[in-house]
Design a protein around this motif. Structure first.
Motif, short mmCIF file in Angstrom:
data_model
loop_
_atom_site.label_atom_id
_atom_site.label_comp_id
_atom_site.label_asym_id
_atom_site.label_seq_id
_atom_site.Cartn_x
_atom_site.Cartn_y
_atom_site.Cartn_z
N GLU A 37 -1.45 -30.07 57.04
CA GLU A 37 -1.17 -31.15 56.10
C GLU A 37 -1.92 -32.42 56.49
O GLU A 37 -2.45 -33.12 55.64
N ALA A 38 -1.94 -32.72 57.78
CA ALA A 38 -2.65 -33.91 58.26
C ALA A 38 -4.15 -33.77 58.03
O ALA A 38 -4.82 -34.73 57.61
N ILE A 39 -4.68 -32.59 58.27
CA ILE A 39 -6.11 -32.35 58.02
C ILE A 39 -6.40 -32.47 56.52
O ILE A 39 -7.41 -33.05 56.12
N LEU A 40 -5.49 -31.95 55.70
CA LEU A 40 -5.64 -32.07 54.25
C LEU A 40 -5.68 -33.53 53.82
O LEU A 40 -6.51 -33.91 52.99
N ARG A 41 -4.82 -34.36 54.40
CA ARG A 41 -4.83 -35.80 54.08
C ARG A 41 -6.18 -36.42 54.42
O ARG A 41 -6.72 -37.22 53.64
N GLU A 42 -6.73 -36.06 55.57
CA GLU A 42 -8.04 -36.60 55.98
C GLU A 42 -9.13 -36.19 55.00
O GLU A 42 -9.95 -37.00 54.58
N TYR A 43 -9.13 -34.90 54.63
CA TYR A 43 -10.14 -34.43 53.67
C TYR A 43 -9.93 -35.04 52.29
O TYR A 43 -10.90 -35.32 51.57
N ASN A 44 -8.68 -35.27 51.90
CA ASN A 44 -8.42 -35.95 50.62
C ASN A 44 -9.00 -37.36 50.62
O ASN A 44 -9.56 -37.81 49.62
N GLN A 45 -8.85 -38.06 51.75
CA GLN A 45 -9.40 -39.40 51.84
C GLN A 45 -10.93 -39.37 51.78
O GLN A 45 -11.55 -40.22 51.13
N LEU A 46 -11.54 -38.40 52.44
CA LEU A 46 -12.99 -38.26 52.36
C LEU A 46 -13.44 -37.93 50.94
O LEU A 46 -14.46 -38.45 50.46
N GLN A 47 -12.68 -37.10 50.25
CA GLN A 47 -13.01 -36.75 48.87
C GLN A 47 -12.85 -37.97 47.96
O GLN A 47 -13.65 -38.18 47.05
N ASP A 48 -11.85 -38.80 48.21
CA ASP A 48 -11.67 -40.04 47.45
C ASP A 48 -12.87 -40.96 47.63
O ASP A 48 -13.35 -41.58 46.67
N ILE A 49 -13.37 -41.06 48.86
CA ILE A 49 -14.55 -41.88 49.13
C ILE A 49 -15.75 -41.32 48.37
O ILE A 49 -16.53 -42.07 47.76
N TYR A 50 -15.91 -39.99 48.40
CA TYR A 50 -17.01 -39.34 47.66
C TYR A 50 -16.95 -39.71 46.18
O TYR A 50 -17.96 -40.09 45.58
N GLU A 51 -15.74 -39.61 45.59
CA GLU A 51 -15.60 -39.89 44.17
C GLU A 51 -15.84 -41.37 43.86
O GLU A 51 -16.37 -41.70 42.80
N THR A 52 -15.46 -42.25 44.77
CA THR A 52 -15.72 -43.67 44.58
C THR A 52 -17.21 -43.94 44.56
O THR A 52 -17.71 -44.68 43.71
N ILE A 53 -17.94 -43.34 45.48
CA ILE A 53 -19.39 -43.55 45.55
C ILE A 53 -20.08 -42.97 44.32
O ILE A 53 -21.07 -43.54 43.83
N GLN A 54 -19.58 -41.87 43.80
CA GLN A 54 -20.19 -41.25 42.63
C GLN A 54 -20.09 -42.13 41.39
O GLN A 54 -20.79 -41.90 40.41
N GLN A 55 -19.25 -43.17 41.42
CA GLN A 55 -19.12 -44.07 40.28
C GLN A 55 -20.34 -44.96 40.11
O GLN A 55 -20.57 -45.52 39.05
N SER A 56 -21.12 -45.10 41.17
CA SER A 56 -22.31 -45.93 41.12
C SER A 56 -23.55 -45.06 41.34
O SER A 56 -23.79 -44.60 42.46
N PRO A 57 -24.34 -44.83 40.31
CA PRO A 57 -25.53 -43.98 40.46
C PRO A 57 -26.50 -44.49 41.53
O PRO A 57 -27.06 -43.69 42.28
N SER A 58 -26.67 -45.79 41.63
CA SER A 58 -27.60 -46.32 42.63
C SER A 58 -27.08 -46.07 44.04
O SER A 58 -27.84 -45.72 44.94
N ALA A 59 -25.78 -46.21 44.25
CA ALA A 59 -25.20 -45.95 45.56
C ALA A 59 -25.21 -44.46 45.87
O ALA A 59 -25.49 -44.05 47.00
N ALA A 60 -24.93 -43.64 44.88
CA ALA A 60 -24.88 -42.19 45.09
C ALA A 60 -26.24 -41.64 45.49
O ALA A 60 -26.33 -40.74 46.34
#
Length: 150
Positions: free
Chosen positions: A82-105
């Motif tokens: 569960e703790a590892i899942l939380r860490e990967y969820n946070q990394l996935q959230d960061i990925y999705e945040t960056i994907q919002q900006s084409p220049s940053a992505a």
């Protein structure tokens, strides 16, 4: 006369309370720095300083989360998945945040962690199911309640 002094004071307080990308980055709040930087890049995609800060914040955030994941992987705790899942969820959230900006992505090229999220979601579910089955095997009313909770 007090009205003329109160407006600049309130304005300075509001502006001082705003969090900037560099401030969040320097405080070690890399996810917040990334989010603020992406918002800033959406307004001005040519801002090289912000793009560099977001890129550095992403590198540090990934290193931080992956370090925690390695540490959790070596632990024997029942809740480690569960703790590892939380860490990967946070990394996935960061990925999705960056994907919002084409220049940053295109500059950062973030990693998609959705496969890891799915894997550890299944592992965590297996642990809960095993615990529930263990309680069910006891056959007592209290054990059935524990099985339901698990």
């Amino acid at each position: 006369m007090t009205k003329s002094y109160s407006f600049p004071f309130v304005a300075a307080l509001c502006l001082g309370g705003c969090k900037s990308v560099s401030k969040a980055y320097n405080q070690g709040d890399y996810a917040d720095a990334i989010e603020l930087g992406i918002k800033k890049l959406q307004k001005d995609p040519s801002d090289a300083d912000t793009r560099d800060l977001v890129k550095c914040a992403y590198s540090f955030a990934v290193a931080q989360h992956e370090s925690r994941i390695r540490s959790l992987s070596s632990s024997a705790s029942e809740n480690r998945f569960e703790a590892i899942l939380r860490e990967y969820n946070q990394l996935q959230d960061i990925y999705e945040t960056i994907q919002q900006s084409p220049s940053a992505a295109t500059t950062i090229r973030p990693v998609n962690y959705s496969d890891y999220v799915e894997t550890y979601r299944n592992k965590a579910a297996e642990v809960h199911l095993a615990n529930a089955n263990r309680y069910m095997d006891e056959g007592t009313k209290r054990a059935y309640r524990e099985a339901y909770n698990a």
